[in-house]
Design an enzyme around this catalytic site. Structure first.
Site, mmCIF file in Angstrom:
data_model
loop_
_atom_site.group_PDB
_atom_site.id
_atom_site.type_symbol
_atom_site.label_atom_id
_atom_site.label_comp_id
_atom_site.label_asym_id
_atom_site.label_seq_id
_atom_site.Cartn_x
_atom_site.Cartn_y
_atom_site.Cartn_z
ATOM 1 N N ASP A 1 -0.303 -3.153 3.902
ATOM 2 C CA ASP A 1 -1.313 -2.324 3.265
ATOM 3 C C ASP A 1 -0.957 -2.250 1.778
ATOM 4 O O ASP A 1 0.153 -2.598 1.363
ATOM 5 C CB ASP A 1 -1.369 -0.927 3.909
ATOM 6 C CG ASP A 1 -2.751 -0.303 3.799
ATOM 7 O OD1 ASP A 1 -3.522 -0.686 2.896
ATOM 8 O OD2 ASP A 1 -3.081 0.566 4.621
ATOM 9 N N CYS A 2 -1.902 -1.800 0.984
ATOM 10 C CA CYS A 2 -1.789 -2.010 -0.464
ATOM 11 C C CYS A 2 -0.761 -1.097 -1.130
ATOM 12 O O CYS A 2 -0.896 0.122 -1.095
ATOM 13 C CB CYS A 2 -3.156 -1.866 -1.095
ATOM 14 S SG CYS A 2 -4.273 -3.136 -0.446
#
Length: 708
Positions: free
Chosen positions: A244-245
């Site tokens: 995830d970012c």
């Protein structure tokens, strides 16, 4: 689904050959989400970050379907596959157009970070509307079909799907960067993991995204058990893994399990995280120089990343290169989005006021902050539509000049006034006036992505996108009360992505229609339902609780007293509940085969529409283990089938139930059949008392036993 092992093996060999020609720096540069070009080898830049929860998102114009939770309410596997296929088609059309202009920006690739198959375990979670609800079986079935539609069945993948956020993740948003979700092995394998397992082992999903949080002490993007033992080991996942970012940055900044970015990058890569959404992998080469990684570690990840691009035909071309731009938001796709919106809305209450008859009405009042709101149509992670139809516009279009429509915003979505210089509730008097001058009042309330959504993406600074409680903003609750006090029939249209406290409306209003976030032209679909062009047929994929009184703390990841499978008190509206304008029931059911541990169950069910309107209904089958100490507290959905029924029509349905439905999960996370005696319940809702009271029908109950 077709076995693609041959195509994957060929793509892997091509990726290996290509990566073998790259320098260490070039290989490392392929592992950021915005992969750098290698011009000397003919490798263009590529951005892996693209979104498609309910349509191609953030990349300009695209068909906008209802939000994911709304599509889950359809209980329709084949419709989900159609949606996935349309999204892939439009994604290809847009990619083809952009690539011709060398536009390789973010959101313009073919690796879609969808679907979100996290379990919506707590109604306060702001991102729950991105999911398919609270049930692992429903999430698995719908997620598999969405992935199959998105990826296609040809030798070249149409688009690449991504199962997110692996694995034990569902809030709170405010603390997700440092939070440690503690989950037992039983809860993990009984609830949190099944949908991911199905997408990997049944749908061959191309990518998996890790979550921000830790699970049982380890960060999900560098988790030995989840990533190595389960995903790559037990499930034999062979695609690529993406963080995830900026989740890997959390390793050292928030989780404090590494000292610096180099250690974080090394840990994630060694655990099997191939692509970094973020910038921590800028430190990969330095990590090699420090001896934290080997070049072979980077090579392996680069090969997996490039394999996906070869499978998409991005180097050698494919039939999909001919998909024209004109398919984007074409007539057929718009009609499919409308169809999903009609199927997804859930009728929660109807005292006979619905459907509305234009011939018997002179004036309709439409009030509420979501009545003419485009934001309330779209949910989050959305694209751009060339046209929006709000609920107000849908009603106006439907009645034309036949019925006068009076409108008032009624109140702000959450502030105490619409005009900054006005008194508190400066639109209430207008709303009451509209109601007094109307034959029936439609009150459009709810939320939008500014109040429920992802941390950092919403204006809800108090809870970072989560809900503090189940109540609508107080200004909206007062609006409903004041309009209802006029004595006119009131229909509440709720536009939200999660469970809301509707106790007052249930007691005092004539009708309640849950429209979710119904997509760009959702107002037309809502009008079609309100005026009876179509009968509502959606079913709740989540429980609407009466209150939060007995619900565990939001941070407690135990499933005790959560969701319909484990809850101990009566719901306001149960999972699986939804009314129609007909009156359907399962009249009879029987098991057609001798049930063994390996056979599964073949159920024959007779369903009939006792009403005088044509409808669609969803037949649901639940199973209860009568013996095992490991059985879920209540029962579990194990089969469902959508069926169309003409007035007074009967149909026979054959529903196959997997032998997996008879299994239980012990405290070691092991799944096996641990009982001889079971009950099946077949009906148009759950077999609980509240559903019986709301629908007027009981499920057919069947007891059976299997060989030891």
């Amino acid at each position: 689904m077709k076995d693609h092992r041959k195509e994957r093996a060929q793509a892997r060999e091509k990726a290996k050959e290509l990566v073998s020609k790259m320098t260490l720096m070039e290989k490392a540069a392929q592992l950021k989400y915005d992969a750098a070009p290698v011009e000397r080898l003919g490798v263009p830049a590529y951005n892996y970050w693209n979104e498609a929860l309910h349509g191609v998102a953030r990349a300009g114009t695209a068909t906008m379907f209802p939000q994911a939770i709304a599509m889950a309410a359809m209980f329709d596997e084949e419709e989900m596959k159609k949606v996935g296929d349309i999204i892939a088609t439009e994604g290809r059309a847009k990619y083809n157009a952009y690539a011709r202009q060398e536009d390789r920006d973010i959101y313009k690739g073919l690796t879609f970070w969808s679907p979100n198959v996290n379990i919506f375990r707590d109604p306060r979670w702001g991102r729950g509307h991105e999911t398919y609800g609270e049930d692992p079986y429903l999430s698995s079935k719908l997620g598999v079909k969405f992935v199959e539609g998105l990826q296609g069945d040809g030798p070249v993948m149409k688009a690449a799907a991504c199962a997110k956020h692996f694995a034990v993740h569902s809030g709170p948003e405010a603390v997700r960067h440092e939070f440690d979700a503690q989950a037992s092995l039983k809860d993990m394998w009984e609830t949190y993991l099944p949908a991911f397992e199905a997408l990997v082992t049944e749908a061959d999903v191309e990518a998996v995204m890790g979550a921000y949080n830790r699970t049982n002490g380890e960060p999900c993007c560098g988790h030995h058990y989840l990533m190595e033992e389960v995903l790559r080991g037990k499930w034999n996942f062979d695609g690529h893994f993406v963080s995830d970012c900026w989740a890997i940055r959390d390793f050292h900044e928030n989780h404090k399990i590494t000292k610096n970015a180099r250690e974080s990058a090394a840990l994630a890569l060694k655990r099997g995280c191939d692509i970094n959404c973020g910038n921590t992998y800028l430190h990969l080469v330095a990590a090699v120089e420090e001896g934290l990684l080997t070049e072979e570690d980077i090579t392996k990840a680069a090969e997996r990343a490039l394999t996906s691009r070869f499978l998409l035909g991005l180097f050698e071309g494919s039939e999909y290169d001919a998909i024209p731009y004109e398919t984007v938001e074409c007539k057929e796709h718009i009609e499919e989005a409308l169809q999903t919106a009609r199927k997804s809305c859930v009728l929660l209450k109807n005292d006979g006021v619905l459907p509305l008859d234009k011939k018997k009405l002179k004036t309709i009042g439409v009030v509420g902050p979501n009545a003419d709101s485009r934001m309330a149509l779209i949910g989050n992670y959305h694209g751009t539509s060339s046209r929006y139809i709000t609920v107000l516009e849908g009603i106006q279009d439907e009645v034309g000049d036949e019925v006068r429509v009076l409108y008032s915003q009624g109140c702000h979505l959450y502030k105490d006034r619409v005009e900054a210089l006005g008194w508190e509730q400066d639109r209430i008097a207008e709303a009451v006036t509209v109601a007094e001058h109307s034959d029936v009042v439609i009150v459009c309330v709810g939320l939008d992505e500014t109040l429920e959504g992802e941390e950092g993406d919403t204006g809800n600074s108090d809870a970072s996108g989560d809900k503090i409680d189940l109540h609508l903003p107080r200004v909206q609750e007062e609006l409903i009360e004041k309009v209802t006090e006029t004595g006119k029939p009131v229909i509440v249209v709720l536009m939200a992505g999660s469970a809301i406290d509707l106790n007052y409306a249930q007691e005092n209003c004539s009708g309640i229609l849950l429209a979710w976030y119904p997509g760009a032209r959702g107002g037309k679909a809502v009008a079609d339902l309100l005026f009876g062009k179509v009968s509502p047929s959606g079913k709740l994929p989540v429980t609407f609780y009466k209150d939060l009184e007995d619900l565990p703390e939001f941070t407690d990841y135990s499933m005790k007293n959560r969701t319909y499978r484990y809850m101990e008190k009566e719901a306001l509206y149960p999972f699986g509940y939804g009314l129609t304008y007909g009156d359907a029931r399962v009249a009879a059911a029987e098991i057609q085969n001798h049930v063994t541990k390996d056979s599964g169950i073949e159920l024959k069910a007779e369903v009939e529409n006792l009403g005088d309107r044509d409808i669609e209904e969803v037949v649901q089958v639940y199973i209860k283990d009568m013996d095992s100490r490991w059985a879920v507290r209540n029962y579990s959905l194990c089969g469902f089938q959508r069926v169309s029924l003409r007035a007074k029509e009967k149909k026979i349905l054959n529903i196959k139930i997997s032998s997996r439905a008879m299994t239980a999960v012990d405290d070691r996370g092991e799944r096996y059949i641990d009982s001889r005696h079971f009950k099946l319940f077949a009906g148009v809702s759950q077999p609980d008392e509240r559903s019986r009271a709301l629908t007027g029908h009981s499920a057919v109950e069947l007891a059976f036993s299997i060989d030891g």
